[in-house]
Scaffold this active site. Structure first.
Site, short mmCIF file in Angstrom:
data_model
loop_
_atom_site.label_atom_id
_atom_site.label_comp_id
_atom_site.label_asym_id
_atom_site.label_seq_id
_atom_site.Cartn_x
_atom_site.Cartn_y
_atom_site.Cartn_z
N HIS A 1 0.92 -1.11 -0.09
CA HIS A 1 -0.01 0.11 -0.04
C HIS A 1 0.84 1.20 -0.07
CE1 HIS A 1 -3.10 -2.68 2.57
NE2 HIS A 1 -3.09 -2.95 1.27
N TYR B 1 4.07 2.47 13.80
CA TYR B 1 4.47 3.59 12.55
C TYR B 1 3.89 4.93 12.79
CZ TYR B 1 0.16 1.43 10.34
OH TYR B 1 -0.98 0.71 9.91
#
Length: 470
Positions: free
Chosen positions: A70, A133
């Protein structure tokens, strides 16, 4: 057991300011996912706004769990909390590196920064692996994403565990192949003041493409409080402020003073707030009028600002505001010449009509052509020059306004001696409206700009070119 599907909520504890948060966790056969930090939602739900934008954690139960490729419209900093992953990154951005692949193992001692538009995928190499993240934008359904098929042999990712043996979603396996992926375009540039003489030069240079947004007074209102939320600012990496109030004499009147401050200070402050909040580079065009013109020699970028009149004061205030933006370029110019009526076109018209003008000869500086400013903007941005202030004017020997007029007369075939030099005081002696004080020395030193690799056009050459094109 982790409870899935809770609603986001915060509860006060017995310690003031210490809050317990109930977080939504989403789980399936691959493991679970949660938004570990989501500024927009959490601030709205009652958490104090202490700075970060968003931090996500992905947890994987089994070895071999693989998540698809992605590419999102934001930057990511990825680190592992527990376990170990194999990461594959594919460049899905427009440009010569589209389709390039990089792979690496990531464990708690190694992290990776993933720029916007680079597709990322992870395969778990140990059970109970969790990686986090940080991202610099909020998730949005309206954002543009790109996806790539994990098994596309044209990118030839060497997965440690064959995809036929891993836990993977049917959706990730159904993504398009590289040949069918639409590359992610670069972030956009907003040019404010697009209908002015510098804005027109910037449009001529950059052209009409989706990468550039051109906004004039008819399409943007910097005084409107809604301006700061009027666009998806994370889609932009640069704002070029080519707008300004430049009627230096009218600025000395009550109405002109108000308009000058509104445009050159209040409007600039709105742009600076947006740029600082979203990590955008702000390019701002300033003026020689921030100096009083008494220096013996050319002004350098860090000379003290001593504006004489209202216009100069507003430009100096604008410079001070822009200098607080972490990523900024302030371009100081002088005697700007572009499309439309200006000093050069006026002198050419007078010469052609046989008029002998009186022109000021005690103000000295250099002309600056708008296409030269536009090229300087492009150069500084493209070269990644150090942020800060740069003088941007034509090069060559400084001239007085009378000298420039004589050059124009000669270039259009008229006798330059028809131009008579006069002092500033004599020129404005009969004025019946307020006249702004002018700096007598407007010469700006170009050493700093030249050190970046850009040399501006000689003023005389620029005059010849400008007049030749009519």
């Amino acid at each position: 057991m982790t409870e899935f599907g809770k609603s986001l909520s915060f509860t006060e504890t017995t310690i003031p300011g210490l809050l317990i948060a109930e977080l939504p966790v989403h789980g399936d056969s691959r493991g679970w996912f949660k938004e570990n930090w989501q500024r927009e939602k959490m601030v709205a739900a009652g958490l104090p706004d202490f700075g970060p934008v968003q931090n996500n954690i992905s947890f994987n139960d089994e070895i071999g769990t693989t998540r698809g490729i992605h590419a999102e419209p934001w930057d990511k900093w990825v680190s592992v909390a527990t376990g170990r992953i194999f990461g594959a990154w594919v460049d899905l951005r427009e440009g010569p590196t589209f389709g390039a692949v990089f792979t690496a193992e990531i464990d708690p001692s190694r992290a990776i920064f993933v720029p916007r538009g680079v597709g990322n995928s992870y395969q778990t190499l140990e059970s109970d692996t969790a990686y986090a993240y940080l991202v610099n934008d909020h998730w949005s359904a309206d954002a543009e994403y790109s996806f790539l098929n994990l098994a596309d042999e044209t990118v030839a990712i060497q997965w440690p565990i064959p995809l036929s043996e891993v836990e993977i979603s049917a959706k990730d396996l159904a993504h398009p192949r590289l040949a069918d992926v639409t590359p992610i375009p670069p972030k956009k540039t907003l040019i404010v003041g697009a209908n002015g003489q510098l804005g027109l030069a910037l449009r001529d240079l950059f052209g009409d493409s989706p990468r550039y947004d051109y906004a004039g007074r008819d399409s943007i209102d910097l005084a409107d409080p809604a301006f700061v939320s009027s666009r998806r600012w994370r889609d932009y990496d640069t704002i070029v402020n080519a707008a300004a109030y430049t009627a230096v004499d009218l600025a000395e009147t009550p109405d002109g003073r108000e308009d000058a401050w509104a445009s050159n200070v209040t409007g600039v402050a709105a742009l600076a707030r947006v740029a600082a909040a979203h990590g955008i580079t702000l390019v701002h065009v300033s003026s020689d009028y921030v100096f009083d013109g008494t220096k013996d020699g050319a002004y350098v970028e860090d000379d003290a600002l001593r504006p004489l009149g209202v216009y100069g004061q507003t430009k100096a205030a604008g410079d001070a505001i822009v200098s607080t933006v972490p990523r900024h370029y302030i371009l100081r110019t002088s005697w700007v010449i572009g499309e439309g009526k200006n000093f050069v076109s006026t002198m050419a018209s007078l010469a052609e009509r046989g008029i002998d003008p009186k022109v000021v000869d005690d103000q000295v500086g250099r002309l600056t052509f708008t296409d030269d400013i536009a090229r300087a903007v492009s150069h500084l941005l493209g070269a990644g020059a150090a942020y800060g202030v740069y003088n941007v004017t034509g090069s060559g020997e400084p001239l007085s306004w009378a000298d420039v007029a004589r050059r124009v007369y000669a270039l259009v075939g008229s006798d330059p001696s028809r131009v008579t030099g006069v002092s500033t005081e004599d020129y404005f002696a009969s004025a019946t409206t307020p006249i702004a004080p002018r700096p007598r020395n407007s010469t700006l030193d170009l050493t700093k700009l030249g050190a970046t690799g850009y040399v501006t056009e000689d003023v005389v050459d620029g005059l010849e070119r400008y007049l030749a094109r009519g």
